[in-house]
Design an enzyme around this catalytic site. Structure first.
Site, PDB file in Angstrom:
ATOM      1  N   ASP A 104       0.812  -1.218   0.000  1.00  0.00           N
ATOM      2  CA  ASP A 104       0.000   0.000   0.000  1.00  0.00           C
ATOM      3  C   ASP A 104       0.844   1.265   0.000  1.00  0.00           C
ATOM      4  O   ASP A 104       0.495   2.257  -0.640  1.00  0.00           O
ATOM      5  CB  ASP A 104      -0.945   0.015   1.218  1.00  0.00           C
ATOM      6  N   ASN A 162      -4.563  -2.525  -4.094  1.00  0.00           N
ATOM      7  CA  ASN A 162      -5.766  -2.727  -3.287  1.00  0.00           C
ATOM      8  C   ASN A 162      -5.742  -1.759  -2.105  1.00  0.00           C
ATOM      9  O   ASN A 162      -6.238  -2.061  -1.034  1.00  0.00           O
ATOM     10  CB  ASN A 162      -5.837  -4.186  -2.810  1.00  0.00           C
ATOM     11  N   ASP A 172     -10.661  -3.205  12.629  1.00  0.00           N
ATOM     12  CA  ASP A 172      -9.652  -4.117  12.088  1.00  0.00           C
ATOM     13  C   ASP A 172      -9.160  -5.105  13.133  1.00  0.00           C
ATOM     14  O   ASP A 172      -9.070  -6.304  12.899  1.00  0.00           O
ATOM     15  CB  ASP A 172      -8.459  -3.328  11.525  1.00  0.00           C
ATOM     16  N   GLU A 212     -10.938  -5.482   2.461  1.00  0.00           N
ATOM     17  CA  GLU A 212     -10.168  -6.200   1.447  1.00  0.00           C
ATOM     18  C   GLU A 212     -10.961  -7.366   0.860  1.00  0.00           C
ATOM     19  O   GLU A 212     -10.806  -7.743  -0.291  1.00  0.00           O
ATOM     20  CB  GLU A 212      -8.862  -6.716   2.052  1.00  0.00           C
ATOM     21  N   HIS A 247      -4.606  -9.498   4.222  1.00  0.00           N
ATOM     22  CA  HIS A 247      -3.527  -9.630   5.203  1.00  0.00           C
ATOM     23  C   HIS A 247      -4.008  -9.994   6.597  1.00  0.00           C
ATOM     24  O   HIS A 247      -3.415 -10.816   7.284  1.00  0.00           O
ATOM     25  CB  HIS A 247      -2.710  -8.334   5.235  1.00  0.00           C
ATOM     26  N   ARG A 248      -5.117  -9.391   6.998  1.00  0.00           N
ATOM     27  CA  ARG A 248      -5.549  -9.623   8.386  1.00  0.00           C
ATOM     28  C   ARG A 248      -6.112 -11.033   8.582  1.00  0.00           C
ATOM     29  O   ARG A 248      -5.987 -11.612   9.652  1.00  0.00           O
ATOM     30  CB  ARG A 248      -6.570  -8.573   8.819  1.00  0.00           C
ATOM     31  N   LYS A 258       0.775  -6.490   2.724  1.00  0.00           N
ATOM     32  CA  LYS A 258       0.008  -5.234   2.718  1.00  0.00           C
ATOM     33  C   LYS A 258       0.372  -4.344   3.908  1.00  0.00           C
ATOM     34  O   LYS A 258       0.453  -3.133   3.772  1.00  0.00           O
ATOM     35  CB  LYS A 258      -1.481  -5.548   2.725  1.00  0.00           C
ATOM     36  N   ALA A 276      25.832 -36.689  -6.667  1.00  0.00           N
ATOM     37  CA  ALA A 276      25.292 -36.352  -7.999  1.00  0.00           C
ATOM     38  C   ALA A 276      23.941 -37.001  -8.308  1.00  0.00           C
ATOM     39  O   ALA A 276      23.564 -37.161  -9.455  1.00  0.00           O
ATOM     40  CB  ALA A 276      26.294 -36.703  -9.100  1.00  0.00           C
ATOM     41  N   GLY A 316      20.667 -32.363  -3.806  1.00  0.00           N
ATOM     42  CA  GLY A 316      20.836 -30.960  -3.392  1.00  0.00           C
ATOM     43  C   GLY A 316      19.843 -30.062  -4.106  1.00  0.00           C
ATOM     44  O   GLY A 316      19.157 -29.250  -3.483  1.00  0.00           O
TER      45      GLY A 316
END
Ligand code: DC
Length: 680
Positions: A52, A94, A332, A360, A407-408, A435, A465, A469
């Site tokens: 934001d 957003n 919120d 959101e 996000h919340r 956010k 090999a 990994g």
């Protein structure tokens, strides 16, 4: 930040320690806009780095402000009466805190602008603000649906003539951001007369208006109000930069850690660890309304103390106490209460939260759906939610939490990992926390404590090999887990021994082991450091591999490296590759893979790898070398290379890396309790 498709939180138990919270989103974006409208240069400290604020900074640059950013400090030179650069197309993601105030400010400043965002932004109402601005004489068109972004501001001829004699009327019962937008923009038009704004309908989220007024005052604008219904901007108002300003930490973000302190025990078994959670960056005197979450958390049982810039939380009543609360003042942070309700005795009712539906996402629907997945009984209404926790531990369910790009939702549901059933919790799309709090999960993991046995480990052992990994690193990356390349430990030890002048043989075993025990090794940014030397390349040669194989046959060296390898088992999980990960180092690991491939195939892969790095090589020699190495690794007396009894063998001679990774991930998924249907 975790950019994985999902993040699995193992069952968490206790939490203790200190967290520094990022700057408040509401304060950050207000300060940025006020600085942009001001005369002079403002240095903003502790600015939140988030989606934001990023879109806001981009927009301010586009309209002609000078913006210099260094870490969390930003210097902005404001327009100070200049016209903004136009035409411009502004993409605002957003971010309601960018869309609404920028629309108002740009409409009053004049010029041609298009303002748009992500699809969800185009579903978030802005009609009440546009109506108020049109009333004033601003020319604004909807480019999509009436009442919603995207928008076009069209004042080709510069500053519009405004009708300011009558009070400007704006609705206050959908989003307080409309009023905030007008309060921040209208001082632009205050000439010889005062400007009056009248709120139509009951004003929601008053605390956010209080923040707006406080910050306006810091920028030289005095606004008086009568009972939150009539606001007067003084005649002759002019934005003046305060020079420098600090952004308070986000009080809504604090709610997750306040809840954490209320839910988690502090028991650690270690005497020197502090108890409880200490939050730095925001205190009881905060100007943010969500600080009143403290009262709600206390009502549920938390013990909270605090000072000017800090809070300390301990668990008090347990189970928590159910509450019945009008949450209009903490819209919120109240989402966090809905998750705390899972740990309360009885039913918790949160009312007056209609604004959740236009955030959101439709937050009432989202919270109800996800809480039910965990086993709670939830009733939802137009403006309330009622949560009854699972009756007993056995009624909890392992859930994959959908986060709706909110996000919340992601942050508050992480608290479900403290469930008494000890079930893991999957958070989908964890990066949506960016956010407001990009490093939320890192902060959570820094204070959360968990029995080591609960931290998942995936072992990928196999001969040289075999591709283990590469596969292990990719699996770790997909799950957001840590990665242990145990071969590197032996390679580094061999290098350090040779640099110290020790031959790699039994005569030097004790001395090499001592060296291994205090190896100053760091893995950072894809590089391997030995003290201040970058040894990333040096340990990757064939010779270094052979030396590692020789050093790894010394029992005392193997013992010396055990603690170092164990130290990688940290939240949220680990993928470890080597020879004895499943057999010796992590024998309890829930998934052990033995990755192999034919000698011919491995020799060819190694050959291609070397050639691509510009080394010359012969396939026959390589094959002879790796067969010799396998023979030594498999025949040594301690921890010889062999599949663990419970390992799944994966011969990847005919698989691509991606196919091998998918196979391992599929095996992992099979072991998870989340319902497959919960995934999207
Ligand atoms: O995986 P790698 O090629 O980087 O390993 C180098 C050597 O280290 C290997 O030949 C044997 C030894 N090693 C070991 O003994 N145990 C491990 N867990 C990893 C490697």
């Amino acid at each position: 930040m975790y950019s994985t498709a999902f993040l699995d939180l193992p069952p968490l138990q206790a939490a203790a320690g200190e967290v520094h919270l990022p700057g408040s989103k509401s304060i950050s974006n207000r300060v940025l806009l006020l600085a942009a409208l001001s005369n002079g240069t403002t240095t903003v400290h502790d600015l939140l780095a988030s989606d934001d604020t990023r879109v806001m900074l981009d927009a301010l640059r586009q309209i002609g402000c000078t913006v210099d950013k260094a870490g969390s400090t930003v210097r902005i030179t404001g327009l100070g009466g200049r016209l903004p650069q136009s035409p411009a197309k502004l993409f605002l993601g957003n971010a309601g805190t960018a869309m609404r105030p920028l629309t108002a400010a740009l409409a009053l400043l004049g010029g041609e602008f298009e303002l748009s965002g992500v699809p969800r932004m185009h579903e978030r109402p802005i009609g009440d603000l546009i109506d108020a601005l049109r009333q004033l004489g601003c020319q604004i068109d909807y480019l999509g649906n009436d009442g919603y972004p995207p928008l076009k501001i069209a004042h080709g001829q510069g500053v519009p003539a405004l009708a300011l004699a009558a009070p400007i009327r704006v609705r206050g019962d959908v989003s307080s951001q409309f009023l905030t937008a007008l309060l921040m923009a209208l001082p632009l038009a205050a000439g010889t007369q005062a400007i009056v704004i009248e709120v139509v309908g009951e004003l929601i989220s008053k605390p956010y208006i209080a923040i707006t007024l406080q910050l306006l005052a810091r920028f030289g604008i005095v606004v008086e109000h009568q009972n939150w219904q009539r606001f007067t901007i003084a005649a002759g108002s002019r934005y003046q930069s305060p020079g420098s300003i600090h952004v308070e930490a986000d009080a809504s973000s604090a709610s997750y850690f306040i809840a954490l302190g209320a839910i988690a025990t502090s028991a650690t078994g270690q005497k020197d660890t502090k108890s409880g959670i200490k939050i730095q960056g925001v205190g009881l005197d905060s100007i943010q309304g969500d600080i009143r979450f403290v009262e709600a958390a206390r009502a549920m049982g938390a013990v909270i103390t605090g000072g000017p810039n800090w809070l300390q939380i301990e668990r008090g009543a347990w189970p928590l106490k159910a509450i019945d609360l009008d949450c209009n003042h903490i819209p919120d942070a109240a989402m966090t209460l809905a998750v705390m309700a899972l740990y309360a005795e009885g039913t918790t009712t949160l009312t007056n939260i209609a604004s959740w539906r236009v955030k959101e996402t439709d937050r009432i629907a989202a919270m109800a759906t996800e809480l039910r997945k965990l086993g709670a009984t939830v009733e939802e209404g137009a403006d309330y939610i009622r949560v009854t926790p699972p009756a007993q531990s056995a009624d909890w369910k392992a859930a994959s939490i959908h986060t709706y790009d909110d996000h919340r939702v992601a942050m508050c549901f992480s608290l479900a990992a403290f469930n008494p059933a000890r079930l893991p919790v999957r958070i989908e799309d964890p990066k949506c926390v960016a956010k407001t709090f990009p490093d939320y999960f890192e902060a959570l993991f820094s204070v959360a404590q968990v029995e080591t046995s609960h931290i998942p480990v995936i072992c990928i052992d196999g001969p040289t090999a075999s591709g283990k990994g590469t596969v292990a690193a990719a699996v770790a990356q997909r799950l957001g887990y840590r990665f242990l390349d145990s071969g590197a430990m032996y390679r580094i030890t061999a290098l350090a021994a040779l640099r110290a002048g020790f031959a790699i043989d039994a005569d030097h075993e004790a001395r090499i082991a001592t060296l291994a025990q205090t190896l100053p090794v760091r893995f950072e940014g894809g590089k391997v450091w030995l003290g201040s030397d970058d040894v990333t390349e040096a340990i990757r040669t064939e010779e270094a591999g052979m030396n590692a194989s020789r050093v790894s046959a010394l029992p005392a060296v193997r013992t010396a490296l055990v603690d170092l390898q164990h130290s990688f088992q940290r939240l949220p999980g680990l993928v470890a590759d080597g020879r004895d990960m499943g057999t010796v180092i992590f024998p309890e690991a829930p998934l052990k893979v033995y990755l192999t491939a034919s000698a011919a195939c491995r020799a060819e892969r190694r050959y291609k790898q070397l050639i691509s790095k510009g080394f010359s090589a012969s396939i026959e020699d390589l094959r002879a070398d790796l067969e010799a190495r396998d023979a030594r690794d498999s025949s040594r007396s301690v921890a010889p290379l062999k599949p663990a009894q419970d390992a799944l063998v994966l011969d990847n001679s005919d698989l691509t890396i991606e196919q091998a990774v998918e196979k391992v991930l599929a095996w992992w998924q099979e072991r998870q309790p989340f319902a497959a249907s919960a995934q999207r």
